[in-house]
Design a protein around this motif. Structure first.
Motif, PDB file in Angstrom:
ATOM      1  N   THR A  82      -0.081  13.162  -4.754  1.00  0.00           N
ATOM      2  CA  THR A  82      -0.180  12.497  -3.449  1.00  0.00           C
ATOM      3  C   THR A  82      -1.559  11.861  -3.247  1.00  0.00           C
ATOM      4  OG1 THR A  82      -0.754  14.595  -2.409  1.00  0.00           O
ATOM      5  CG2 THR A  82       1.560  13.949  -2.353  1.00  0.00           C
ATOM      6  N   ASP A  83      -2.573  12.332  -3.989  1.00  0.00           N
ATOM      7  CA  ASP A  83      -3.901  11.691  -3.899  1.00  0.00           C
ATOM      8  C   ASP A  83      -3.908  10.315  -4.556  1.00  0.00           C
ATOM      9  OD1 ASP A  83      -4.968  13.841  -2.580  1.00  0.00           O
ATOM     10  OD2 ASP A  83      -5.731  14.801  -4.408  1.00  0.00           O
ATOM     11  N   ARG A  84      -2.900  10.034  -5.358  1.00  0.00           N
ATOM     12  CA  ARG A  84      -2.861   8.756  -6.077  1.00  0.00           C
ATOM     13  C   ARG A  84      -1.881   7.764  -5.454  1.00  0.00           C
ATOM     14  NH1 ARG A  84      -4.884  10.048 -11.351  1.00  0.00           N
ATOM     15  NH2 ARG A  84      -4.955   7.806 -11.618  1.00  0.00           N
ATOM     16  N   LEU A  85      -1.290   8.124  -4.328  1.00  0.00           N
ATOM     17  CA  LEU A  85      -0.279   7.253  -3.705  1.00  0.00           C
ATOM     18  C   LEU A  85      -0.909   6.017  -3.074  1.00  0.00           C
ATOM     19  CD1 LEU A  85       2.227   9.595  -1.822  1.00  0.00           C
ATOM     20  CD2 LEU A  85       2.818   7.859  -3.510  1.00  0.00           C
ATOM     21  N   GLN A  86      -1.927   6.270  -2.254  1.00  0.00           N
ATOM     22  CA  GLN A  86      -2.558   5.191  -1.486  1.00  0.00           C
ATOM     23  C   GLN A  86      -2.924   4.010  -2.378  1.00  0.00           C
ATOM     24  OE1 GLN A  86      -4.368   5.854   2.058  1.00  0.00           O
ATOM     25  NE2 GLN A  86      -4.107   3.628   2.057  1.00  0.00           N
ATOM     26  N   GLU A  87      -3.522   4.310  -3.538  1.00  0.00           N
ATOM     27  CA  GLU A  87      -4.023   3.240  -4.408  1.00  0.00           C
ATOM     28  C   GLU A  87      -2.893   2.396  -4.999  1.00  0.00           C
ATOM     29  OE1 GLU A  87      -4.836   5.685  -8.574  1.00  0.00           O
ATOM     30  OE2 GLU A  87      -5.841   6.345  -6.744  1.00  0.00           O
ATOM     31  N   ARG A  88      -1.656   2.877  -4.916  1.00  0.00           N
ATOM     32  CA  ARG A  88      -0.518   2.136  -5.474  1.00  0.00           C
ATOM     33  C   ARG A  88       0.193   1.284  -4.418  1.00  0.00           C
ATOM     34  NH1 ARG A  88      -0.741   0.914  -9.902  1.00  0.00           N
ATOM     35  NH2 ARG A  88       1.228   1.459 -10.883  1.00  0.00           N
ATOM     36  N   ILE A  89      -0.232   1.395  -3.164  1.00  0.00           N
ATOM     37  CA  ILE A  89       0.418   0.637  -2.087  1.00  0.00           C
ATOM     38  C   ILE A  89      -0.107  -0.799  -2.070  1.00  0.00           C
ATOM     39  CG2 ILE A  89       0.677   0.458   0.429  1.00  0.00           C
ATOM     40  CD1 ILE A  89       0.696   3.494   0.540  1.00  0.00           C
ATOM     41  N   THR A  90       0.812  -1.761  -1.963  1.00  0.00           N
ATOM     42  CA  THR A  90       0.452  -3.179  -1.853  1.00  0.00           C
ATOM     43  C   THR A  90       1.198  -3.746  -0.641  1.00  0.00           C
ATOM     44  OG1 THR A  90       2.318  -4.177  -3.034  1.00  0.00           O
ATOM     45  CG2 THR A  90       0.559  -3.258  -4.411  1.00  0.00           C
ATOM     46  N   PRO A  91       0.939  -5.004  -0.297  1.00  0.00           N
ATOM     47  CA  PRO A  91       1.697  -5.598   0.832  1.00  0.00           C
ATOM     48  C   PRO A  91       3.209  -5.631   0.578  1.00  0.00           C
ATOM     49  CG  PRO A  91      -0.239  -6.932   0.306  1.00  0.00           C
ATOM     50  CD  PRO A  91      -0.127  -5.905  -0.777  1.00  0.00           C
ATOM     51  N   ARG A  92       3.615  -5.494  -0.691  1.00  0.00           N
ATOM     52  CA  ARG A  92       5.055  -5.545  -1.006  1.00  0.00           C
ATOM     53  C   ARG A  92       5.733  -4.176  -0.979  1.00  0.00           C
ATOM     54  NH1 ARG A  92       7.027  -9.904  -4.567  1.00  0.00           N
ATOM     55  NH2 ARG A  92       5.676 -11.665  -4.170  1.00  0.00           N
ATOM     56  N   THR A  93       4.957  -3.108  -0.863  1.00  0.00           N
ATOM     57  CA  THR A  93       5.543  -1.769  -0.908  1.00  0.00           C
ATOM     58  C   THR A  93       6.482  -1.571   0.280  1.00  0.00           C
ATOM     59  OG1 THR A  93       3.474  -1.013  -1.869  1.00  0.00           O
ATOM     60  CG2 THR A  93       5.019   0.681  -1.150  1.00  0.00           C
ATOM     61  N   ARG A  94       7.709  -1.117  -0.028  1.00  0.00           N
ATOM     62  CA  ARG A  94       8.694  -0.880   1.041  1.00  0.00           C
ATOM     63  C   ARG A  94       9.057   0.590   1.190  1.00  0.00           C
ATOM     64  NH1 ARG A  94      12.894  -3.987   2.615  1.00  0.00           N
ATOM     65  NH2 ARG A  94      13.363  -2.102   3.769  1.00  0.00           N
ATOM     66  N   ALA A  95       8.934   1.342   0.076  1.00  0.00           N
ATOM     67  CA  ALA A  95       9.432   2.717   0.139  1.00  0.00           C
ATOM     68  C   ALA A  95       8.689   3.606  -0.843  1.00  0.00           C
ATOM     69  CB  ALA A  95      10.929   2.743  -0.182  1.00  0.00           C
ATOM     70  N   ILE A  96       8.690   4.912  -0.528  1.00  0.00           N
ATOM     71  CA  ILE A  96       8.216   5.932  -1.466  1.00  0.00           C
ATOM     72  C   ILE A  96       9.433   6.772  -1.838  1.00  0.00           C
ATOM     73  CG2 ILE A  96       6.576   7.817  -1.870  1.00  0.00           C
ATOM     74  CD1 ILE A  96       4.950   6.821   0.505  1.00  0.00           C
TER      75      ILE A  96
END
Ligand SMILES: *Cc1c(COP(=O)(O)O)cnc(C)c1O
Length: 353
Positions: free
Chosen positions: A93-107
């Motif tokens: 979960t510490d590595r989630l934020q860095e993978r978010i982009t304007p296109r991210t819709r879901a986890i």
């Protein structure tokens, strides 16, 4: 099952289906259940009903089974991998934020081998960024995060009832959600998107992902025993732990203080030094004694079918790699006896050569 056969209610119509859907949803602690043909199709329906499609990115763990990722591709969306966390083997979960982009819709968190994902940071991040949370709980029926059943914590949860899952209908799956609109859309899509107002008029591309009444009858019987199956898995895990905890070179599955692990698989990691043998040699030696094992999942960034599509180019996930290279699933079924577990542990404790 006899009632289904004797009354001819063997298709996806019949009284056991709505009963199984509502009782399984109750078991998870949510309002709606939509039965499907598999865990994979439950995930596909969840994504389709959430209208996730081309141009959208979905965060998913690198260390999982390919069925978590394929439905993202069926929708024309893009899977974005998240490194594994070394203790629970779930997404870090510490590595989630860095993978978010304007296109991210879901986890799409996956409760790997029955240990819940640390959901609080996932849900917080999703709320902050307006993302959908689709739980892949295919391996985690009855697992709990801070006292709540997994699969019921995100916007939608997906379960598998494949034969080796904690409860089974042979093949089958279910999507669960508190969102009545999403459940309604999923119900329509799974049944070829028939419209109630005009039979054989279709405004959407649907699927046939219908579970049968026969499978639902099995599911209801299985559900009556769900607590017993979970208790058996936990008892088996405790017996494995007691026998293997001191063996040098073996890493055993954990249970975090906030978690109830249901140990879908009892998975160990084997370090060749100091254990004395690598994972492949151990599997062969156990096989000679009649003990069947499985290697851990090959991570997603190692899958030719995905790499061929230009995905994950040059990306590195060393934790997921280590899990994929050193892990072995030991016999884990609910019906294992103490004697059988002792037999496996004796073989693992015996000096390799
Ligand atoms: C088993 C499994 C699925 C798929 O379930 P099927 O019923 O086999 O389609 C999806 N995700 C994970 C993590 C699984 O273990």
């Amino acid at each position: 099952m006899k009632e289904c056969l004797e009354t001819n209610w063997i298709s996806s119509r019949g009284r056991f289906l709505p009963q199984f859907e509502s009782q399984f949803a109750d078991y998870i602690g949510v309002r709606h259940g939509v039965a499907t043909t598999s865990g994979t199709t439950a995930l596909h329906l969840a994504l389709a009903a959430s209208e996730i499609g081309p141009g959208d990115e979905v965060l998913v763990p690198a260390f999982t089974m390919i069925a978590s990722v394929l439905p993202i591709l069926y929708q024309g969306a893009t899977p974005v991998l998240v490194e594994a966390e070394p203790e629970t083997w779930n997404l870090d979960t510490d590595r989630l934020q860095e993978r978010i982009t304007p296109r991210t819709r879901a986890i799409l968190p996956v409760h790997i081998y029955g240990h819940p994902v640390d959901m609080r940071p996932v849900l917080e991040l999703a709320a902050d960024h307006g993302l959908q949370v689709i739980e892949d709980a295919a391996e985690a029926h009855g697992a709990e995060y801070r006292g709540e059943r997994v699969g019921g914590m995100g916007d939608v949860g997906c379960f598998s009832f494949y034969a080796n899952k904690i409860i089974t209908t042979g093949e089958g799956g279910m999507l669960v959600t508190d969102n009545a609109d999403l459940a309604q859309r999923a119900k329509r899509l799974k049944d070829l998107a028939f419209l109630p107002e005009r039979r054989f008029l279709h405004r959407e591309l649907g699927y046939n992902y219908r579970m049968t009444n026969l499978q639902a009858a099995i599911g209801l019987a299985q559900l009556e025993r769900a607590d017993a199956y979970v208790a058996a898995r936990r008892r088996n895990a405790a017996r494995y732990r007691a026998a293997l905890a001191e063996v040098p070179g073996l890493t055993l599955p954990v249970e975090k203080s906030w978690a109830k692990n249901v140990y879908w698989m009892y998975t160990i990691l084997i370090e060749e030094e100091p254990y004395g043998e690598d994972r492949v040699a151990v599997a062969e030696r156990l096989q000679e004694r009649g003990i069947e094992t499985r290697p851990t999942f090959l991570p997603m960034h190692r899958q030719p079918a995905l790499l061929e599509r230009g995905l994950f180019e040059g990306e590195k996930y060393p934790v997921a790699d280590a899990l994929g290279e050193t892990g072995l699933n030991l016999p884990s079924g609910s019906n294992l006896t103490g004697k059988e577990i002792d037999y496996v542990c004796d073989a693992l404790r015996a000096s390799p050569g």
